[in-house]
Scaffold this active site. Structure first.
Site, PDB file in Angstrom:
ATOM      1  CB  CYS A   1      10.580  46.695  42.734  1.00 47.29           C
ATOM      2  SG  CYS A   1      10.073  47.886  41.488  1.00 47.29           S
TER       3      CYS A   1
ATOM      4  CB  CYS B   1      -3.834  47.577  49.220  1.00 47.94           C
ATOM      5  SG  CYS B   1      -4.980  46.882  48.043  1.00 47.94           S
TER       6      CYS B   1
ATOM      7  CB  CYS C   1       9.677  50.957  44.052  1.00 49.95           C
ATOM      8  SG  CYS C   1      11.391  50.398  44.150  1.00 49.95           S
TER       9      CYS C   1
ATOM     10  CB  CYS D   1      14.120  48.818  40.030  1.00 45.61           C
ATOM     11  SG  CYS D   1      13.762  48.841  41.805  1.00 45.61           S
TER      12      CYS D   1
ATOM     13  CB  CYS E   1      12.711  52.257  40.260  1.00 41.92           C
ATOM     14  SG  CYS E   1      11.199  51.292  40.448  1.00 41.92           S
TER      15      CYS E   1
END
Ligand SMILES: [Zn+2]
Length: 134
Positions: free
Chosen positions: A48, A120, A96, A51, A99
């Protein structure tokens, strides 16, 4: 070492670039074929960008010809899904799990891979950590 998460949107604005903020925190979408990971074959783990949590393995990345990086699976527990009724259609948004930042959408039943799922993902929502650096 995982860093501490921002608590307010103002703190996110400081941490992210304006383009990253628009996608990750405002559920924007980068233009197709514009992202840096559309055709990437490098082995590693995609994290991510907000984060640093691990999200996708390069093992699950496949070529969907849709213009965005596509994965047929996420790492266990890495993403959460929720219904997205914007843009005049019903889609499944992925975020995510750590976060709650926007990553992209997930589509099923397209037949690209045996798992029949396509995550995607916006390139700008993720960052590749190549295997040799781990
Ligand atoms: Zn995150």
């Amino acid at each position: 070492m995982e860093t501490e998460l921002p608590r307010t949107e103002d703190e996110w604005r400081v941490r992210l670039s304006p383009a990253e903020y628009r996608v990750l925190r405002q559920a924007g979408t980068e233009a197709p074929w514009s992202g840096e990971y559309v055709a990437t074959r490098t082995e590693g783990t995609y994290r991510c960008r907000a984060c640093d949590a691990e999200l996708f393995s390069s093992d699950t990345k496949f070529d969907s010809h849709c213009g965005w990086p596509s994965f047929d699976d996420a790492l266990p527990g890495a993403v959460t899904v929720l219904e997205d009724r914007t843009m005049g259609m019903v889609r499944t948004e992925i975020r995510c799990a750590r976060c709650n930042s926007h990553l992209g959408h997930v589509f099923e039943g397209e037949g690209f891979t045996p798992k029949n799922v396509r995550h995607c993902v916006n390139s700008i929502s993720i960052r590749l950590a190549p295997s040799e650096e781990q």
